[in-house]
Scaffold this active site. Sequence first.
Site: not given
Ligand code: B3K
Ligand code: ZN
Length: 883
Positions: A269, A271, A306, A328
Site C-alpha cells: 500500500g 511505505m 504511514e 506494525e
Molecule cells: N512498512 C511497509 C511495509 C513494506 C514491506 C514491503 N515488502 C508498509 C507499512 O506497513 O506501512
Molecule cells: Zn506499517
Amino acid sequence: MSGMQATYLKDYLPPAYRVTHTELTFDLAPSATRVKARLHMERHPDREPDDKETGLPLELAGGELELIRIAIDGQTLEPGEFEVGDGKLTVATVPERFLLDTEVEIDPDANTALEGLYRSNGMFCTQCEPEGFRRITYYPDRPDVMATFSTTVIGDRDSLPVLLSNGNPVEKGELPNNRHFVTWEDPHPKPSYLFALVAGSLEKVEDHYTTMSGRDVLLQIWVEPENLDKTEHAMASLKRSMQWDEETYGREYDLDRFMIVAVNDFNMGAMENKGLNIFNSAAVLTHPQTANDATFQRVEGIVAHEYFHNWSGNRVTCRDWFQLSLKEGFTVFRDQTFSADVNSAAVKRIEDVSFFRTAQFAEDAGPTAHPVRPDHYIEISNFYTLTIYEKGAELVRMLRHLLGWEDFRRGSDLYFERFDGQAVTIEDFVACMAEVSGLDLEQFLRWYSQAGTPEVDAHGEYDYANCEYRLRLSQRTPATPGQTGKLPLHIPVRMGLVGTKSGHDLTLTLDGEKRGKDAVIHLREAEQTFVFTDVEEAPVPSLLRGFSAPVKLRYPYSREELAFLLTHDSDGFNRWDAGQRLTMLALDDLIAAHRNGVEKVMDVRLVEAYRSLLNEPGDDKAVLAEMLTLPSEAYIAEQQPMVDVDAIHAAREFVRQSLAWQLRDDFLAIYRDNLSDEPYAPTPEQIASRRLKNVALAYLMSIEDDEAIGLTQQQLERGANMTDVRAALTLLAHSDRTDLAEPALKAFGEKWAHDPLVMDQWFTIQVTRPQADVLDRVRFLMGHPLFSMKNPNKVRALIGAFAQNRVNFHRLDGEGYKLLADVVIELNRLNPEIAARIITPLTRWQRFDEQRQALMKAELERIRAEKLSPNVYEMVERALADA
Ligand code: B3K
Ligand code: ZN
C-alpha cells in the site's frame, strides 16, 4: 542452496560494525545507474574480535550489484583483498574505525521485483523495506544499524526535473550535459530500510501544518500532472493525522517537510520512509468520480498509518525483523483508533473484526500459521502478514484494555522517550507497559510467541435462589505447524450481563466488589469460573464486547437469546455480533439442507429480526448497514469444519433472496429515504447513507426486482459519484441480465480507459461475477492491452480478485487452480514478493473436500518443480509440509 537457508531469532548478534554516517551519490540512468557510497564505520562496542590479530571480518549485504570499486580509508582494494558472492561482500581485515568507499552499477529498468531502485512510468523510485537497500549498494542492511544520511541525486534536467530524498534539501545546482543535482540531508539516524529516493517529472500540491510547539512544516504530495486533482483527501487526512498524534500520543513531527509521492507500480500500500513516504497510487489518489467511499476511508487510514510510523517505527525501530510487529502491530492499532475517532467508531470496529475473523483466523488455521513474533524465516518478505499486522494490533489493544487508557499512554510515553533513536524489541515495549502499571505481563508475552487462535468455551448458569450467575470459561489453542503444546494465555474478556426482564445491563459484583455494568475479567487458567453475586434477574451474557481478545468465543446461545441481544445489548459491536451469530445458525441449517438435498426453509426468526431492524432503524445508519450485511462466503467458510463452496454459496443466496422477497417494501423504502442530491463529501454521515442505500439495492437486485433494475440503471446513468456508480455497475454485472450488463461494462471501460485506478475496478467487477463463464473472462482480460503482469495493482485487481470468487476459483475441473498456478509461475520470475502473496488461496487446501485437495496439491507440486525464488519456495514448502 544458500538463499533457502532459514534465519533464526535465537541466533541474533549485534552487527560487527556500525555506520555512523552514510553519504550516497546517485548518477541516475535507466539501465545503468551509478551509486557511490561512503560509509563512516566503526566496530560495534558489544562485539569483541574472535581473534586479536585479524579482528572481525566486515560483511556487507548486496545483490544484483556490479561492483566498480571498493576502498578503505582511501586505499583501493585489489581483488583478493575482498570477496563477493552469495549476496554479500566480505573484507577479512579492517581497522576498528574506517571510511569505506564503494561504487556500484545497477539496472533500475531490469528491476521487476520492485525492491531497491526501479522505474515506474519513467519515474525512478525506491522500496527498501525489508531488504531492498542491498540492491542499491553494499551495506549492513539490517534495522539495528542506524546512521544519518546525506544523499546527492544527479539526473537529466528535462526528464527528471524533480529529485527527492529523505530529510531537507541543502544544496542544488547545474552540471554539464544538461544534468542537475540536489543534495538532501537527513539528521535523524535511521536504518537503511527507511531510505528513499524519487526522481521524475512530477508536480506537487502543497500545504502547511503548524506543530504543537509552533514549528511550520511544509507538506507536499507529488504526483503525475494528470492526478493533481486527486490529492485533496490525502492532504486533509495527513493534517488530521498530525494533529491526532499530537493530541492522542503527544507526538510531534520532527522535520521541516513531509512529502508523499504517488507511484503506479508498488508491491504494498505504502511505505513510511523518513520524511518521504512513497505510496501506491491506489492508496493515495481519490476523487469523487474515480474512487468510492471505501477507497476514501482506506486512503485516510493508510496516510495516517504511514505518518504514525514516524514515531512507532522510525524514531524507535526494530532490532531485527522478528520484531516486525513491534512497529506494525502498534501502528495498525494507532491507525485503527484514529479512524474510529474521526468516523463511526462502532462501524470501524465491526469492519476490522469481520475482516480479522475472516482472514487472520484463516491464516492461523492454515499451514502458514506463525506467531506474532516468528522464531525463524527463510524470506522475511513473506512475513508481512495479517498475523504480524492485525493480530499484532489486537495484542496492543489488549494491553490497552488491561492497563486502561491513562496507563497505556504513560507506557507509550516511556517507550518513546526511553528508546528514541534506538532499535529495540517487543519485550522492551511490553516492559514499559508493565513498569508504568505495575502489572505482571509475563503470561501476556506468550501471545507473541504462541501461534494459533485460542478457542474459549463459555457456559453460564443462573441460580435463582441465591441470585448468583456462574460463568465458566475454558480456553485451548489448537496445534499449529511446528507448535503442538500450547499454554493458557492471559485473555481480557470485556462483558456485561443483560437482564432478561429489564433489558438493561446489570451491575456486576465479582468477589464482593462492584465492577460496574461493563467489566473486563481476566481469564488466565485453562479453566476458570467467575461467580457474580447480587444478580437480581436472569441475564443473557454479552461476552467479549468489542472483540476484546482475538479468540473464537463459543457460547450455546439459543436463537431467542441472540434475537434478544440483537435489540438489547448496550454494546453496538455485540449487537452486530448477535445478528451475525443468528444468521450463522440459519445458514448452518441451510448448508446442511443443501448438502442433504433437502428443501431449504427460511428461519422466520431471522426474517423477523431483519424486519425489526428495518422498521426501527435507530440513529446510526452506518451500524444498521453493517447489521443488514450478510456474512461473506469467506467468513462462513471459516466457521465450517470442511468448506463446501457450493453449499455455502447456495445457502447464502437463499437467505439473501428470502429476505429480499419478504422485506421488499422495507428495502425499497430504505433505498428511497437515502437518496440525496447533496454534493459528494466523504463524511461519515454521507458514507453511511450511501452504504445503507446500496445494501438495500443489493437485496432487491438479488431477486431481479423490476423496479430495482430500473433504479440501478438510473443510479448508474446519473453518475453522481463512483460509490454509487460502482455499486450499480457491480449489481448489474453480477446479475443474470447480461443484456444490461454488457453495454454498461463496455461504456464504463471506454469512458475510463485513461485512468488505471478506475480500470482496476473494472477488471475486478468482471472477474467477481458468480456466473460460470467467468474463467474465460479472466483469461480474456489477461490479454487486455491495459492488463500487465508487471503491475501489482493489475495482478491484484484481476487475479487476486478472481481467487476470491469462491464458486468459480474452486471449480471442480481444477481450471481455477491451474490459472492461479500459471500466474504464480510467471510472477515467480518477475516479482517474487507478489507471487508469494497471490499463491495464498492454494495453500489452504486442507480445508476442502478430497477432490479439490488433490487438484490444489497437484498445482502446488507443479509450482514446486520450477526453479523458485526463496519467497515462493518457502510458501510452497510450508503448504506441502503435511501433504
Ligand atoms: N512498512 C511497509 C511495509 C513494506 C514491506 C514491503 N515488502 C508498509 C507499512 O506497513 O506501512
Ligand atoms: Zn506499517
